[in-house]
Write a protein that holds these residues in place. Structure first.
Motif, PDB file in Angstrom:
ATOM      1  N   ASP A  74       0.864  -1.168   0.000  1.00 22.86           N
ATOM      2  CA  ASP A  74       0.000   0.000   0.000  1.00 22.86           C
ATOM      3  C   ASP A  74       0.905   1.223   0.000  1.00 22.86           C
ATOM      4  OD1 ASP A  74      -2.341  -1.524   0.241  1.00 22.86           O
ATOM      5  OD2 ASP A  74      -2.252  -1.515   2.426  1.00 22.86           O
ATOM      6  N   LEU A  75       0.841   2.019  -1.046  1.00 28.09           N
ATOM      7  CA  LEU A  75       1.633   3.236  -1.064  1.00 28.09           C
ATOM      8  C   LEU A  75       1.205   4.148   0.085  1.00 28.09           C
ATOM      9  CD1 LEU A  75       1.662   3.950  -4.908  1.00 28.09           C
ATOM     10  CD2 LEU A  75       3.523   3.024  -3.521  1.00 28.09           C
ATOM     11  N   VAL A  76       2.083   5.027   0.488  1.00 27.88           N
ATOM     12  CA  VAL A  76       1.785   5.942   1.597  1.00 27.88           C
ATOM     13  C   VAL A  76       0.477   6.684   1.328  1.00 27.88           C
ATOM     14  CG1 VAL A  76       2.584   7.974   2.850  1.00 27.88           C
ATOM     15  CG2 VAL A  76       4.214   6.231   2.120  1.00 27.88           C
ATOM     16  N   GLY A  77      -0.374   6.729   2.357  1.00 29.17           N
ATOM     17  CA  GLY A  77      -1.660   7.407   2.202  1.00 29.17           C
ATOM     18  C   GLY A  77      -2.734   6.545   1.572  1.00 29.17           C
ATOM     19  N   VAL A  96       8.827   7.307  -4.846  1.00 25.72           N
ATOM     20  CA  VAL A  96      10.030   6.565  -5.218  1.00 25.72           C
ATOM     21  C   VAL A  96      10.885   6.286  -3.991  1.00 25.72           C
ATOM     22  CG1 VAL A  96      12.178   6.640  -6.541  1.00 25.72           C
ATOM     23  CG2 VAL A  96      10.057   7.467  -7.575  1.00 25.72           C
ATOM     24  N   MET A  97      11.029   7.288  -3.125  1.00 27.17           N
ATOM     25  CA  MET A  97      11.808   7.107  -1.908  1.00 27.17           C
ATOM     26  C   MET A  97      11.170   6.061  -1.004  1.00 27.17           C
ATOM     27  SD  MET A  97      13.483  10.102   0.425  1.00 27.17           S
ATOM     28  CE  MET A  97      11.930  11.029   0.470  1.00 27.17           C
ATOM     29  N   ASP A  98       9.830   6.059  -0.936  1.00 33.85           N
ATOM     30  CA  ASP A  98       9.135   5.054  -0.125  1.00 33.85           C
ATOM     31  C   ASP A  98       9.362   3.658  -0.671  1.00 33.85           C
ATOM     32  OD1 ASP A  98       8.149   7.163   1.386  1.00 33.85           O
ATOM     33  OD2 ASP A  98       6.298   7.300   0.207  1.00 33.85           O
ATOM     34  N   PHE A 106      13.933   1.479  -8.217  1.00 35.91           N
ATOM     35  CA  PHE A 106      12.865   1.924  -9.101  1.00 35.91           C
ATOM     36  C   PHE A 106      13.480   2.243 -10.445  1.00 35.91           C
ATOM     37  CE2 PHE A 106       9.036   4.718  -9.894  1.00 35.91           C
ATOM     38  CZ  PHE A 106       8.170   3.656  -9.931  1.00 35.91           C
ATOM     39  N   ALA A 107      12.705   2.128 -11.522  1.00 34.97           N
ATOM     40  CA  ALA A 107      13.249   1.983 -12.863  1.00 34.97           C
ATOM     41  C   ALA A 107      14.066   3.162 -13.383  1.00 34.97           C
ATOM     42  CB  ALA A 107      12.115   1.687 -13.837  1.00 34.97           C
ATOM     43  N   ALA A 108      13.586   4.406 -13.253  1.00 35.56           N
ATOM     44  CA  ALA A 108      14.281   5.541 -13.850  1.00 35.56           C
ATOM     45  C   ALA A 108      15.425   6.053 -12.979  1.00 35.56           C
ATOM     46  CB  ALA A 108      13.296   6.672 -14.126  1.00 35.56           C
ATOM     47  N   LEU A 109      15.158   6.219 -11.677  1.00 33.48           N
ATOM     48  CA  LEU A 109      16.185   6.748 -10.788  1.00 33.48           C
ATOM     49  C   LEU A 109      17.209   5.689 -10.406  1.00 33.48           C
ATOM     50  CD1 LEU A 109      14.093   9.041  -8.421  1.00 33.48           C
ATOM     51  CD2 LEU A 109      15.387   9.670 -10.448  1.00 33.48           C
ATOM     52  N   TYR A 110      16.801   4.406 -10.435  1.00 29.91           N
ATOM     53  CA  TYR A 110      17.698   3.310 -10.093  1.00 29.91           C
ATOM     54  C   TYR A 110      17.607   2.224 -11.170  1.00 29.91           C
ATOM     55  CZ  TYR A 110      17.563   5.694  -5.618  1.00 29.91           C
ATOM     56  OH  TYR A 110      17.632   6.647  -4.632  1.00 29.91           O
ATOM     57  N   PRO A 111      18.005   2.541 -12.409  1.00 32.77           N
ATOM     58  CA  PRO A 111      17.788   1.598 -13.518  1.00 32.77           C
ATOM     59  C   PRO A 111      18.548   0.290 -13.367  1.00 32.77           C
ATOM     60  CG  PRO A 111      19.239   3.395 -14.186  1.00 32.77           C
ATOM     61  CD  PRO A 111      18.679   3.778 -12.842  1.00 32.77           C
TER      62      PRO A 111
END
Length: 292
Positions: A74-77, A96-98, A106-111
């Motif tokens: 479950d994403l935050v919120g 992304v940080m969560d 995660f795909a773009a920031l951590y390919p």
């Protein structure tokens, strides 16, 4: 066999499969979710869409390869996860940080951490026009929200409210989502979702920034589009006409019957494409030696 009976069969199949609960501490509370499949299975992270919860994968996962370990959150919120602290916004970068707190990737920031990416009726990062107006609206929405009172529902009223907001959902799918989407109080039920997720996100990307982000995706990509383009019709896109920004992707684009919640309403239409992609792009690829 009616569609309702098929839905119930999927739900029963899901309940028969072993599922464990996930809880990850964060500075403001916890991230909650569920884990399906064997401990040694190839990890697959399942992220739900806006205003949903991890229950949206409840009918799909039992139809996917059993060699994988599916982590849904479950994403935050949303769902049973904690809300962000008062006075703050919800943004894509925060999500992304969560996610990184859960699986560090995660795909773009951590390919380098992602092997394959499957998008269900989504194209990822899209640009936003009129940035100042959007930001202003988001600020005004948050300030107005801080003055409102919480709304209490009966269970039946909550079902009606969700069906009105999501006419494409079957009633069975609504009940599945409400398992994590409602919190019972002494005087009735409240939606567990933080209403702030509905507000305009003030952290937006220009066209140039969106293209730069998408160009960094190294994973093989499967895009499963719903034939009823509820979400994407305003962008004039389809399986035959995907956004030009996807030209960098090694991608496969398919269309399935239904609307945005096809993977929950009719998982049997989505599962074959997802299963084949996982088998071809993930399960037949050897892990690096240090991960074995």
């Amino acid at each position: 066999c009616s569609s309702q009976e098929k839905s119930m069969k999927h739900i029963l199949a899901a309940l028969m499969q072993e599922v464990s609960q996930l809880s990850v501490p964060v500075p403001w509370g916890e991230l909650r979710g569920q884990v399906w499949g064997p401990d040694h299975g190839r990890p697959v992270l399942c992220l739900h869409g806006w205003a949903d919860n991890c229950g949206s994968f409840h009918t799909l996962i039992p139809l996917l390869p059993k060699e994988c370990r599916y982590v849904t959150m479950d994403l935050v919120g949303h769902g049973l996860s904690s809300h962000r602290p008062p006075g703050t916004f919800y943004s894509a970068l925060d999500y992304v940080m969560d996610v990184r707190r859960v699986v560090e990737g995660f795909a773009a920031l951590y390919p380098d951490m992602v092997d394959v990416l499957i998008l269900l009726d989504s194209f990822g990062v899209l640009p936003t026009a009129e940035l100042p107006a959007v930001m202003r609206r988001g600020i005004e929405e948050l300030l107005h929200y801080e003055k409102r009172k919480e709304r209490i529902y009966t269970y039946e009223g909550a079902v009606e409210r969700m069906l009105a907001a999501n006419p494409g959902l079957s009633k069975e799918s609504v009940h599945v989502l409400l398992e994590r989407g409602l919190v019972q109080r002494e005087d009735g039920f409240v939606f567990s979702r933080d209403l702030r997720v509905n507000f305009k996100n003030i952290v937006r990307f220009s066209l140039e920034q969106s293209l730069e982000m998408l160009s960094r995706v190294q994973a093989s990509v499967l895009i499963v589009l719903a034939s009823v383009l509820v979400v994407w019709k305003r962008f004039s896109v389809s399986a035959a006409n995907p956004p030009s920004c996807l030209r960098w992707f090694q991608r496969t684009v398919v269309t399935v019957p239904g609307d945005h919640h096809a993977h929950l309403n009719t998982p049997e239409a989505v599962a074959p494409f997802v299963s084949e992609f996982l088998q071809k792009k993930l399960l037949t690829v050897n892990l690096p030696r240090e991960e074995l």
